[in-house]
Design a protein around this motif. Structure first.
Motif, PDB file in Angstrom:
ATOM      1  N   ASN A 193       0.744  -1.306   0.039  1.00  0.00           N
ATOM      2  CA  ASN A 193       0.087   0.041  -0.181  1.00  0.00           C
ATOM      3  C   ASN A 193       0.909   1.183   0.076  1.00  0.00           C
ATOM      4  O   ASN A 193       0.833   1.946   0.976  1.00  0.00           O
ATOM      5  CB  ASN A 193      -0.686  -0.295   1.294  1.00  0.00           C
ATOM      6  CG  ASN A 193      -1.761  -1.343   1.246  1.00  0.00           C
ATOM      7  OD1 ASN A 193      -2.789  -1.250   0.804  1.00  0.00           O
ATOM      8  ND2 ASN A 193      -1.542  -1.677   2.010  1.00  0.00           N
ATOM      9  N   PRO A 194       1.810   1.818  -1.318  1.00  0.00           N
ATOM     10  CA  PRO A 194       2.926   2.181  -0.854  1.00  0.00           C
ATOM     11  C   PRO A 194       1.906   4.002  -1.388  1.00  0.00           C
ATOM     12  O   PRO A 194       1.319   4.097  -1.991  1.00  0.00           O
ATOM     13  CB  PRO A 194       3.227   2.651  -2.003  1.00  0.00           C
ATOM     14  CG  PRO A 194       2.414   1.575  -2.961  1.00  0.00           C
ATOM     15  CD  PRO A 194       1.480   0.921  -2.104  1.00  0.00           C
ATOM     16  N   ARG A 195       2.779   5.150  -0.447  1.00  0.00           N
ATOM     17  CA  ARG A 195       2.065   6.391  -0.743  1.00  0.00           C
ATOM     18  C   ARG A 195       1.027   6.258  -0.014  1.00  0.00           C
ATOM     19  O   ARG A 195      -0.379   7.271  -0.232  1.00  0.00           O
ATOM     20  CB  ARG A 195       2.110   6.514  -2.391  1.00  0.00           C
ATOM     21  CG  ARG A 195       2.894   6.936  -2.670  1.00  0.00           C
ATOM     22  CD  ARG A 195       3.251   6.960  -3.436  1.00  0.00           C
ATOM     23  NE  ARG A 195       3.932   7.382  -4.774  1.00  0.00           N
ATOM     24  CZ  ARG A 195       4.951   8.721  -4.643  1.00  0.00           C
ATOM     25  NH1 ARG A 195       4.516   9.724  -3.869  1.00  0.00           N
ATOM     26  NH2 ARG A 195       6.207   8.748  -5.015  1.00  0.00           N
ATOM     27  N   ARG A 196       0.029   5.280   0.845  1.00  0.00           N
ATOM     28  CA  ARG A 196      -0.806   5.674   1.624  1.00  0.00           C
ATOM     29  C   ARG A 196      -1.333   5.146   3.091  1.00  0.00           C
ATOM     30  O   ARG A 196      -0.303   4.690   4.050  1.00  0.00           O
ATOM     31  CB  ARG A 196      -2.229   4.062   0.965  1.00  0.00           C
ATOM     32  CG  ARG A 196      -3.480   4.294   1.763  1.00  0.00           C
ATOM     33  CD  ARG A 196      -4.279   3.101   1.083  1.00  0.00           C
ATOM     34  NE  ARG A 196      -4.867   3.700  -0.023  1.00  0.00           N
ATOM     35  CZ  ARG A 196      -5.094   2.773  -0.605  1.00  0.00           C
ATOM     36  NH1 ARG A 196      -5.006   1.191  -0.753  1.00  0.00           N
ATOM     37  NH2 ARG A 196      -6.442   3.321  -1.468  1.00  0.00           N
ATOM     38  N   HIS A 239       6.993   7.151   7.008  1.00  0.00           N
ATOM     39  CA  HIS A 239       7.537   8.437   7.494  1.00  0.00           C
ATOM     40  C   HIS A 239       5.890   7.772   8.264  1.00  0.00           C
ATOM     41  O   HIS A 239       4.982   7.734   8.204  1.00  0.00           O
ATOM     42  CB  HIS A 239       6.522   9.176   5.995  1.00  0.00           C
ATOM     43  CG  HIS A 239       7.805   8.989   5.169  1.00  0.00           C
ATOM     44  ND1 HIS A 239       8.367  10.188   5.156  1.00  0.00           N
ATOM     45  CD2 HIS A 239       8.158   8.706   4.040  1.00  0.00           C
ATOM     46  CE1 HIS A 239       9.181  10.008   4.005  1.00  0.00           C
ATOM     47  NE2 HIS A 239       9.019   9.051   3.730  1.00  0.00           N
ATOM     48  N   THR A 240       6.257   8.761   9.152  1.00  0.00           N
ATOM     49  CA  THR A 240       4.920   8.955  10.087  1.00  0.00           C
ATOM     50  C   THR A 240       3.938  10.356   9.952  1.00  0.00           C
ATOM     51  O   THR A 240       4.193  11.488   9.691  1.00  0.00           O
ATOM     52  CB  THR A 240       5.035  10.125  11.667  1.00  0.00           C
ATOM     53  OG1 THR A 240       6.358   8.891  11.826  1.00  0.00           O
ATOM     54  CG2 THR A 240       4.005   9.425  12.455  1.00  0.00           C
ATOM     55  N   ARG A 241       2.620   9.710  10.082  1.00  0.00           N
ATOM     56  CA  ARG A 241       1.569  11.285   9.590  1.00  0.00           C
ATOM     57  C   ARG A 241       0.886  11.824  11.486  1.00  0.00           C
ATOM     58  O   ARG A 241      -0.378  10.544  10.767  1.00  0.00           O
ATOM     59  CB  ARG A 241       0.657  10.933   8.635  1.00  0.00           C
ATOM     60  CG  ARG A 241       0.892  10.998   6.741  1.00  0.00           C
ATOM     61  CD  ARG A 241       1.574  12.204   6.613  1.00  0.00           C
ATOM     62  NE  ARG A 241       1.771  12.450   5.618  1.00  0.00           N
ATOM     63  CZ  ARG A 241       2.554  12.471   5.414  1.00  0.00           C
ATOM     64  NH1 ARG A 241       3.310  12.466   5.934  1.00  0.00           N
ATOM     65  NH2 ARG A 241       3.589  12.618   4.180  1.00  0.00           N
TER      66      ARG A 241
ATOM     67  N   HIS B 168      -1.770  11.911   2.492  1.00  0.00           N
ATOM     68  CA  HIS B 168      -2.557  13.094   3.369  1.00  0.00           C
ATOM     69  C   HIS B 168      -1.245  13.760   2.906  1.00  0.00           C
ATOM     70  O   HIS B 168      -0.420  14.548   3.434  1.00  0.00           O
ATOM     71  CB  HIS B 168      -2.115  12.646   4.701  1.00  0.00           C
ATOM     72  CG  HIS B 168      -3.043  12.029   5.315  1.00  0.00           C
ATOM     73  ND1 HIS B 168      -3.889  11.926   6.430  1.00  0.00           N
ATOM     74  CD2 HIS B 168      -4.738  11.646   4.889  1.00  0.00           C
ATOM     75  CE1 HIS B 168      -5.115  11.732   6.900  1.00  0.00           C
ATOM     76  NE2 HIS B 168      -5.974  11.412   5.976  1.00  0.00           N
ATOM     77  N   GLU B 169      -0.792  14.098   1.488  1.00  0.00           N
ATOM     78  CA  GLU B 169      -0.280  14.743   1.143  1.00  0.00           C
ATOM     79  C   GLU B 169      -0.746  15.979   0.407  1.00  0.00           C
ATOM     80  O   GLU B 169      -1.345  15.918  -0.403  1.00  0.00           O
ATOM     81  CB  GLU B 169       0.956  14.452  -0.077  1.00  0.00           C
ATOM     82  CG  GLU B 169       2.228  13.889   0.501  1.00  0.00           C
ATOM     83  CD  GLU B 169       2.633  12.729  -0.653  1.00  0.00           C
ATOM     84  OE1 GLU B 169       2.333  12.554  -1.391  1.00  0.00           O
ATOM     85  OE2 GLU B 169       3.633  11.449  -0.176  1.00  0.00           O
ATOM     86  N   GLU B 183      -4.827  20.886  10.253  1.00  0.00           N
ATOM     87  CA  GLU B 183      -5.295  21.734   9.145  1.00  0.00           C
ATOM     88  C   GLU B 183      -5.426  21.494   8.247  1.00  0.00           C
ATOM     89  O   GLU B 183      -6.616  21.874   7.093  1.00  0.00           O
ATOM     90  CB  GLU B 183      -3.500  22.099   9.213  1.00  0.00           C
ATOM     91  CG  GLU B 183      -3.570  23.169  10.266  1.00  0.00           C
ATOM     92  CD  GLU B 183      -1.611  23.417  10.509  1.00  0.00           C
ATOM     93  OE1 GLU B 183      -0.776  24.367  11.133  1.00  0.00           O
ATOM     94  OE2 GLU B 183      -0.756  22.368   9.742  1.00  0.00           O
ATOM     95  N   PHE B 184      -5.294  19.861   7.559  1.00  0.00           N
ATOM     96  CA  PHE B 184      -5.378  19.020   6.817  1.00  0.00           C
ATOM     97  C   PHE B 184      -7.395  19.083   6.687  1.00  0.00           C
ATOM     98  O   PHE B 184      -7.640  18.974   5.455  1.00  0.00           O
ATOM     99  CB  PHE B 184      -5.073  17.588   7.119  1.00  0.00           C
ATOM    100  CG  PHE B 184      -5.228  16.844   6.171  1.00  0.00           C
ATOM    101  CD1 PHE B 184      -4.719  16.901   4.710  1.00  0.00           C
ATOM    102  CD2 PHE B 184      -6.276  16.032   5.891  1.00  0.00           C
ATOM    103  CE1 PHE B 184      -4.699  15.870   4.098  1.00  0.00           C
ATOM    104  CE2 PHE B 184      -6.355  15.179   5.422  1.00  0.00           C
ATOM    105  CZ  PHE B 184      -5.490  15.244   3.778  1.00  0.00           C
TER     106      PHE B 184
END
Lengths: 256, 256
Positions: A193-196, A239-241, B168-169, B183-184
């Motif tokens: 699930n890249p970029r998700r 990455h952490t969101r 979420h970009e 903010e998002f």
DNA sequence: CTTGTTTCTCAGGAAATTCACAGGTTCGAG
DNA sequence: CTCGAACCTGTGAATTTCCTGAGAAACAAG
């Protein structure tokens, strides 16, 4: 702020690469287990893979369903109320000689006898399992059985990071990386699930076994382990969101 | 209700990008909760999305409604008077095998017992939630479930500003922009209603959770944050309509 | 039984985020 | 032009969220 230049309009694949039959119809899977909560859970997860699912609660039902539904693969609990899994297997084989079977067994049970059976191209997972494990095994079986249209690759790649689902080899930019079983499953889930953004709850539901009752911060812990091995030194891919979850994506060109 | 003061007599132009079923009819959503104030609130918000809503107050009603109404998605409180959410889920699945479910759960209490809920592609939000959150999650579920035309995009764009709901970009003109969770959500709400004035009360009702009891000027504050990140230097996209609210629209060709 | 590995809990600390408060600024009506 | 309302934003503190070291428990292999 990492300044990636393009707005990124690359083709966005569905959650997972789809596996289809030669005629383009969805792959069919028969799930056989007497615990309805388990068939429930599996059905949900497998449907989400885009597969068509039918369930049965005992051996007799399984054979009947096999005849009518003609699945491309079967998930079969070894312990059924009416007959033993191996008996069921025999009857299934009479209906569907080539269908691959994924057995569900309890940990310390008759593992050797099952192990013998897997020589024929079948496979098994032990309860309690994680959904990632079941799905991955099933995909492997279907892929190898030739039921799927295109012989899909067993290697996942995101940026310079690769993961081979068959050999369990992981490498980043040429350096091979050793992962533990859990780390491997977590990374596979991320890479599929890249970029998700995947929430901690999603990850837990998917990568940890269904009876896991522990602290939700194991996810953080394992992300931390993965980072140490995958991202060490290099520009980070995990990455952490904050407040949302984690995601993996190709490393940005390292800022000069 | 919430802390918002002014009566909501906003211009009712058509909502947002509509999500339709393959045959062009509106998406149908079933809302199940025993607190009528909540079903009320949700119905209103979801109808405003252009969806067709039906409600039920308990498990039995939910199953009946599912049978009759055949929704494309279900919002389901885990705690119902007559039966537990998971029981309801099982029965719903028997009626509608593929319908995605958005669970409503309480934050701290049963967090561990909702294990597995996201595994099949379902999702959940914890009470108290914000309407934006519920709507966004529902849209995600419907988008992925195939009830809506497959492969709809997850990227919102206004001018050179883009927001990806999956990763979420956020980026403006190629520069990626880091936003916090709030903010998002605020930006997403603005971007889903471009060129349209949104009052502070509307924003508060929509982006903050329904039990938010703080100062109404958080909205001003967050608009300020957003401007700093989105409009910094460039020609502004976020505009104030004194006495009315805020709106976002593509930047005018920058005055030289 | 011993040893090495893996999984997981626990807890402290770091960091990011949310928000209240308040003084400053802008706008527009009169 | 003056004044008040509406809006903007710096400061800082409370809170939330995340990270990670240390070590216990579980497990596998020898």
């Amino acid at each position: 702020m990492t300044t990636s230049s393009e707005p990124r309009t690359e083709p966005r694949t569905e959650p997972h690469t789809e596996l289809l039959r030669p005629d383009g119809s969805p792959v069919r899977v028969l799930v056989v287990d007497d615990e309805s909560s388990l068939t429930e859970l599996l059905s949900m997860a497998l449907r989400y893979e885009g597969w068509e699912i039918r369930t049965a609660a005992d051996g007799a039902g399984a054979v009947a369903a096999a005849r009518a539904f003609r699945p491309d693969a079967v998930v079969l609990d070894v312990m059924l109320p009416d007959m033993h899994g191996l008996t069921v297997l025999g009857r299934l084989r009479r209906e569907l000689p080539d269908v691959p079977v994924l057995f569900l067994t309890v940990k310390d049970a008759v593992e050797d006898r099952i192990a013998g059976l897997t020589a024929g191209g079948d496979d098994y997972v032990t309860k309690p399992f994680s959904l990632e494990e079941v799905v991955a095994r099933l995909r492997g079986l279907i892929r190898r059985s030739g039921a799927a249209a295109r012989r899909s690759e067993s290697v996942l790649a995101v940026g310079d990071l690769t993961l081979d689902e068959d050999s369990h080899e992981v490498a980043r930019g040429g350096d091979s990386i050793h992962l533990t079983a859990t780390e491997f499953e977590l990374l596979r889930y991320l890479m599929r699930n890249p970029r998700r953004v995947l929430s901690k709850a999603q990850i837990l539901d998917r990568v940890w076994s269904y009876d896991f009752g522990g602290q939700a911060n194991v996810v953080e812990l394992y992300i931390s382990y993965l980072r140490r091995k995958i991202d060490a030194g290099r520009s980070p891919m995990i990455h952490t969101r904050r407040g949302a979850g984690y995601l993996i994506k190709p490393a940005e060109a390292a800022a000069a």
